[in-house]
Design a protein around this motif. Structure first.
Motif, PDB file in Angstrom:
ATOM      1  N   MET A   1       8.065   6.912  -2.811  1.00 25.86           N
ATOM      2  CA  MET A   1       8.235   7.353  -4.196  1.00 25.86           C
ATOM      3  C   MET A   1       8.493   6.165  -5.123  1.00 25.86           C
ATOM      4  SD  MET A   1      10.929  10.173  -5.683  1.00 25.86           S
ATOM      5  CE  MET A   1      12.336   9.156  -5.201  1.00 25.86           C
TER       6      MET A   1
ATOM      7  N   LEU B   1       7.588   3.098  -4.583  1.00 26.58           N
ATOM      8  CA  LEU B   1       6.399   2.245  -4.610  1.00 26.58           C
ATOM      9  C   LEU B   1       5.254   2.864  -5.390  1.00 26.58           C
ATOM     10  CD1 LEU B   1       6.293   0.947  -0.923  1.00 26.58           C
ATOM     11  CD2 LEU B   1       6.878  -0.358  -2.958  1.00 26.58           C
ATOM     12  N   ALA B   2       5.315   4.168  -5.629  1.00 23.43           N
ATOM     13  CA  ALA B   2       4.184   4.881  -6.235  1.00 23.43           C
ATOM     14  C   ALA B   2       3.724   4.286  -7.566  1.00 23.43           C
ATOM     15  CB  ALA B   2       4.529   6.356  -6.397  1.00 23.43           C
ATOM     16  N   PRO B   3       4.616   3.978  -8.527  1.00 20.87           N
ATOM     17  CA  PRO B   3       4.123   3.405  -9.803  1.00 20.87           C
ATOM     18  C   PRO B   3       3.349   2.106  -9.604  1.00 20.87           C
ATOM     19  CG  PRO B   3       6.387   4.143 -10.027  1.00 20.87           C
ATOM     20  CD  PRO B   3       6.068   4.218  -8.567  1.00 20.87           C
TER      21      PRO B   3
ATOM     22  N   LEU C   1       1.835   1.092  -6.848  1.00 20.56           N
ATOM     23  CA  LEU C   1       0.601   1.368  -6.111  1.00 20.56           C
ATOM     24  C   LEU C   1      -0.456   1.984  -7.019  1.00 20.56           C
ATOM     25  CD1 LEU C   1       2.060   2.737  -2.748  1.00 20.56           C
ATOM     26  CD2 LEU C   1       1.036   0.490  -3.187  1.00 20.56           C
ATOM     27  N   VAL C   2      -0.021   2.853  -7.928  1.00 18.06           N
ATOM     28  CA  VAL C   2      -0.968   3.462  -8.871  1.00 18.06           C
ATOM     29  C   VAL C   2      -1.583   2.399  -9.772  1.00 18.06           C
ATOM     30  CG1 VAL C   2      -1.169   5.010 -10.856  1.00 18.06           C
ATOM     31  CG2 VAL C   2       0.085   5.752  -8.822  1.00 18.06           C
TER      32      VAL C   2
END
Length: 278
Positions: free
Chosen positions: A1, A3-5, A7-8
């Motif tokens: 969660m 890392l999501a920004p 990674l996006v």
């Protein structure tokens, strides 16, 4: 969660453009629509005289500028680690400042110094009785000016890398060599250079990649002229993509450049690899 920004953003601005440009390299524009044309863009490169000239110019800059820059950087690093140089911190700051200078600003300064017969540099040459040189208008001197500007900017950066490598070398090794009768040059050749091999490899690889991607200086100083003497691969790619709007052909150039960079990096790593790395 968490890392999501990141990674996006990485997927949107790195992975997607890489994949999209790969697809574009196999396409061409017909009636305003991109259509599949196989490897035509890649075969077109083989018969493109402008690409051949850009490739030759880029490799010429690479083969001349990178060795000169790394040699100067290594000698400066060794000198600043010696005991007879005073004000070492000041010299390190002065030599490193070009690396943090805004690229556009320093390129404009170089263009001001070199553009025209009545430039500051030509005025100094006139005091010595030397005729003015058309630094940016003559093909040979335009290449010299481009190489000099890139060397001025990045020598200090590589010097700091070499300084870090030198600080990791155990001083007792040089002391033992001195006791055995080795002079400074012998100690440098037999101890310093071999132990700096990984650092030299890193500096050589990054400098090679930088030379192959050279764009800003060539664009600002000469715009690839005169007569294409300073036209680099990335500058030609830029013209093709954003002036001719031939994105498929430009994408093919980009991937050929990637393959060249990979091949040179592998060759350099194999040449500088030690037995301990095998």
């Amino acid at each position: 969660m968490f890392l999501a920004p990141a990674l996006v953003l990485f997927a949107a601005f790195q992975i997607y453009p890489i994949g999209r440009s790969l697809i574009l390299s196999f396409q061409t524009r017909e009636d305003g629509v991109m259509v599949w044309d196989g490897v035509d863009n890649y075969t077109r490169l083989l018969s493109d005289p402008d690409f051949a000239q850009a490739l030759g110019n880029t490799f010429l800059i690479l083969l001349v500028q990178v060795p000169i820059m790394l040699t100067i950087a290594l000698l400066l690093a060794v000198a600043l680690r010696s005991s007879f140089v005073r004000f070492k911190q000041g010299f390190r700051l002065v030599y490193f400042l070009p690396a943090v200078t805004a690229l556009l600003a320093y390129a404009i300064v170089f263009r001001t110094l070199l553009n025209g017969d009545s430039t500051v540099l030509n005025q100094f040459l006139g005091f010595a009785g030397i005729e003015p040189i058309n630094w940016l208008g003559d093909p040979f001197w335009a290449r010299v000016s481009l190489i000099a500007s890139v060397t001025w900017r990045w020598t200090g950066y590589n010097m700091v890398i070499f300084l870090a490598g030198l600080s990791a070398i155990d001083p007792s090794l040089k002391e033992a060599a001195s006791i055995d009768g080795a002079n400074a040059f012998q100690s440098f050749r037999s101890i310093t250079v071999p132990l700096l091999r990984p650092v030299i490899l890193f500096a050589l690889t990054t400098s090679t990649i930088g030379a192959l991607q050279l764009f800003d200086e060539a664009y600002i100083l000469t715009k690839g002229g005169p007569s294409g003497a300073t036209l680099t691969i990335v500058l030609y790619l830029y013209r093709t993509a954003f002036k001719s709007l031939d994105f498929g052909y430009a994408s093919a150039m980009a991937y050929v450049l990637v393959l060249i960079v990979m091949a040179l990096a592998i060759v350099q790593m194999r040449l500088l690899r030690t037995k301990d790395d095998e």
